[in-house]
Design a protein around this motif. Structure first.
Motif, PDB file in Angstrom:
ATOM      1  N   ASP A  74      -0.660  -4.116   2.604  1.00  0.00           N
ATOM      2  CA  ASP A  74      -1.093  -3.918   3.994  1.00  0.00           C
ATOM      3  C   ASP A  74      -0.464  -2.666   4.603  1.00  0.00           C
ATOM      4  OD1 ASP A  74      -2.711  -6.326   4.323  1.00  0.00           O
ATOM      5  OD2 ASP A  74      -0.805  -7.395   4.097  1.00  0.00           O
ATOM      6  N   ASP A  75      -1.171  -2.093   5.579  1.00  0.00           N
ATOM      7  CA  ASP A  75      -0.699  -0.856   6.210  1.00  0.00           C
ATOM      8  C   ASP A  75       0.672  -1.033   6.873  1.00  0.00           C
ATOM      9  OD1 ASP A  75      -3.013   0.422   5.426  1.00  0.00           O
ATOM     10  OD2 ASP A  75      -4.050   0.118   7.345  1.00  0.00           O
ATOM     11  N   GLU A  76       0.919  -2.214   7.453  1.00  0.00           N
ATOM     12  CA  GLU A  76       2.196  -2.448   8.143  1.00  0.00           C
ATOM     13  C   GLU A  76       3.393  -2.307   7.215  1.00  0.00           C
ATOM     14  OE1 GLU A  76      -0.870  -5.049  10.286  1.00  0.00           O
ATOM     15  OE2 GLU A  76      -0.409  -4.471   8.221  1.00  0.00           O
ATOM     16  N   LEU A  78       4.285  -0.009   5.159  1.00  0.00           N
ATOM     17  CA  LEU A  78       4.923   1.313   5.124  1.00  0.00           C
ATOM     18  C   LEU A  78       5.960   1.455   6.224  1.00  0.00           C
ATOM     19  CD1 LEU A  78       2.105   3.860   4.221  1.00  0.00           C
ATOM     20  CD2 LEU A  78       4.244   3.473   3.002  1.00  0.00           C
ATOM     21  N   GLU A  79       5.614   1.012   7.433  1.00  0.00           N
ATOM     22  CA  GLU A  79       6.574   1.110   8.532  1.00  0.00           C
ATOM     23  C   GLU A  79       7.798   0.249   8.253  1.00  0.00           C
ATOM     24  OE1 GLU A  79       6.901   0.591  13.403  1.00  0.00           O
ATOM     25  OE2 GLU A  79       4.951   0.471  12.411  1.00  0.00           O
ATOM     26  N   TRP A 233       7.927   5.403   0.485  1.00  0.00           N
ATOM     27  CA  TRP A 233       6.567   4.990   0.196  1.00  0.00           C
ATOM     28  C   TRP A 233       6.570   3.725  -0.651  1.00  0.00           C
ATOM     29  CZ3 TRP A 233       2.624   7.770   2.467  1.00  0.00           C
ATOM     30  CH2 TRP A 233       3.037   8.962   3.104  1.00  0.00           C
ATOM     31  N   GLU A 238       2.742   7.446  -4.666  1.00  0.00           N
ATOM     32  CA  GLU A 238       2.555   7.826  -3.263  1.00  0.00           C
ATOM     33  C   GLU A 238       3.594   8.855  -2.842  1.00  0.00           C
ATOM     34  OE1 GLU A 238       0.529   3.869  -1.201  1.00  0.00           O
ATOM     35  OE2 GLU A 238       2.658   4.278  -0.894  1.00  0.00           O
TER      36      GLU A 238
END
Length: 524
Positions: A74-76, A78-79, A233, A238
């Motif tokens: 999921d995109d979250e 990375l943070e 990453w 990546e």
């Protein structure tokens, strides 16, 4: 009450992203809930989203809610990886360099940073050693554990430890704020979270990139800190792609190419301002004439307004209160008792209102589309300056459309078409549109903001544009559309904007005569 009834009383309903609902025991953790779905999901889980808020997997779920299990796909993620990496970097620094104080360390676009206070600033030579220590800490696999502390005890703890910056941060938090501390092994930090289950989940796809100076809380009168930047990453692939992108960007650095090609240069005596050479200025003039032709075809009228304007106009417009630290000023003494304070204009809008106010304007005259190639100055921080992209002196080719409220959609759609045509001519086809809504600190009533935001959203729909919402990112006087472009190596840049302003015409007393013979405020 029977055991069955008591069990039902303690049950809560959890709705999954696919709309299905599960009955579970109250007080279940995010991890336990993931495990109840599938052991493989629990193994991959790094966090849980509860009613839109990302939380640690260990946090309890006590009420009916919507839940989504977050994994590294999921995109979250990375943070979270970057946030956790910032904590690990801070621990590594304090292990290697005892006596160093930690301050603030957030995740940012493409990476993270942490600001440190130390008598001897860090250098790039220190980064290799810090990276090595970070890898050791990650291998330890210490769990991230959340604790809630009493405010006074937390302040005393950090002061006794010599962490005065952390103590100051806690002292400045609202009384209602929960003081949450995250511990990883023996090391701990003040933090809202959330974090992944352990340092192990960060992985090794990270790299420390650079060091820079930064003032504590951005105040040049406070202590100078050392900021260490890093990137992190999900995979080595990546990370390698990102490093390649950075290397390609360096090859294409316009500051370097501009000098090599004899187009322009920068120098210390005029920081943030450009010295245009003959060949560069030819490009400038061609671009300006191209835009001028485009504006003329779209029925804009061109004006020219003063560089220096008395602070009173900026006070009336509200810009002085909001932006005066970013304004460059000139103090003119008429005699011992009177001093005039003038500001180099940072934007053109209040001056354009002054032209609109000259004479009587009828509703039949609207819309008036007023454009200017206005030379503007802003006192940008030294560290924020970046070639032609972040400057102190710029020519802002902007315009202000004065119209009636019933003309907002038509004018906005026309502008969007003009902008798309210009970007298409310049080879920019990948455009991302964002609607930036009301910030916390703003001028104007909620009713005015509702009308402005609805006006822009209606225009976007009428123009057939896909867009996303940027909550709280609007200007202090109105919402805006942001147009983000993608360059040759995949970086995005915010360029054009369309702002809808009901506030400034009110503050500067602009009006037109309506069909009813009464005064009305134009929309800008």
């Amino acid at each position: 009450m029977s055991n069955a009834q008591e069990k039902m009383e303690n049950n809560i309903s959890i709705t999954l992203p696919d709309g299905s609902v599960r009955e579970v025991n109250q007080g279940i953790t995010g991890f336990e809930f993931a495990e109840s779905i599938a052991k493989s999901l629990a193994k991959a889980a790094i966090a849980v989203e509860i009613d839109g808020e990302v939380r640690d997997l260990t946090r309890l779920i006590n009420d009916n809610c919507t839940v989504r299990i977050i994994t590294k796909k999921d995109d979250e993620s990375l943070e979270m990886i970057r946030h956790d990496a910032a904590h690990v970097m801070a621990e590594a620094v304090q292990e290697l360099f005892p006596g160093t104080q930690v301050t603030i360390g957030p995740a940012i676009k493409d990476g993270f940073y942490y600001d440190f206070f130390r008598n001897k600033p860090f250098s790039t030579e220190d980064l290799v050693e810090i990276e090595k220590k970070m890898a050791e800490i990650i291998d330890r696999g210490a769990a991230f554990e959340r604790e809630e502390w009493d405010r006074d005890e937390a302040i005393k703890f950090f002061k006794d430890k010599g962490e005065n910056f952390k103590a100051e941060l806690i002292e400045d938090l609202p009384e209602s704020e929960t003081i949450s501390i995250y511990r990883q092994g023996e090391w701990l930090d003040l933090c809202r979270g959330p974090h992944m289950p352990s340092t192990k989940q960060i992985g090794k796809a990270f790299k420390l990139m650079s060091v820079a100076g930064a003032y504590w809380r951005g105040d040049s009168n406070r202590q100078m800190l050392t900021r260490i930047y890093g990137t992190a990453w999900r995979t080595q692939e990546e990370l390698d792609q990102y490093i390649h992108r950075i290397e390609e960007a360096e090859k294409r650095d316009h500051r370097k190419l501009g000098k090599e090609m004899g187009l322009f240069h920068f120098q210390e005596e005029a920081l943030g301002s450009v010295f245009w050479h003959p060949k560069g200025y030819v490009i400038w003039q061609e671009m300006e004439q191209y835009i001028r032709r485009r504006l003329k075809d779209a029925n804009y009228v061109e004006v020219k307004t003063p560089q220096l304007i008395d602070r009173k106009l900026w006070e009336d417009s509200g810009h002085w209160e909001k932006f005066h630290d970013n304004m460059l000023t000139a103090h003119v003494k008429h005699d011992e008792n009177k001093e005039e304070v003038l500001a180099l204009k940072p934007m053109n809008c209040p001056a354009h209102v002054q032209i609109f106010k000259q004479g009587i304007t009828s509703y039949r005259d609207l819309p008036i589309r007023m454009a200017e190639f206005g030379c503007c100055h802003r006192n940008e921080a030294h560290g924020a300056l970046h070639g032609l992209m972040r400057v102190r002196q710029m020519t802002q080719d902007d315009a202000h459309i004065f119209c009636r409220e019933d003309q907002i959609t038509e004018e906005s759609v026309s502008f969007c078409k003009l902008l798309e045509a210009v970007y298409d001519d310049l080879g920019f086809n990948d455009i991302e549109v964002k609607l930036a809504t009301r910030p916390e600190k703003r001028a104007g009533s909620d009713d005015v903001w509702d009308r402005a935001e609805n006006g822009l959203e209606d225009a976007l729909k009428a123009a057939g544009l896909q867009y996303s919402i940027e909550p709280g990112e609007g200007a202090f006087y109105g919402p805006k559309l942001e147009f983000h472009l993608t360059d040759a190596i995949g970086r995005t840049w915010q360029c054009g904007t369309l702002q809808l302003d009901f506030v400034l015409p009110e503050r500067l007393d602009a009006h037109y005569i309506g069909e009813d013979g009464e005064r009305h405020r134009p929309v800008m």
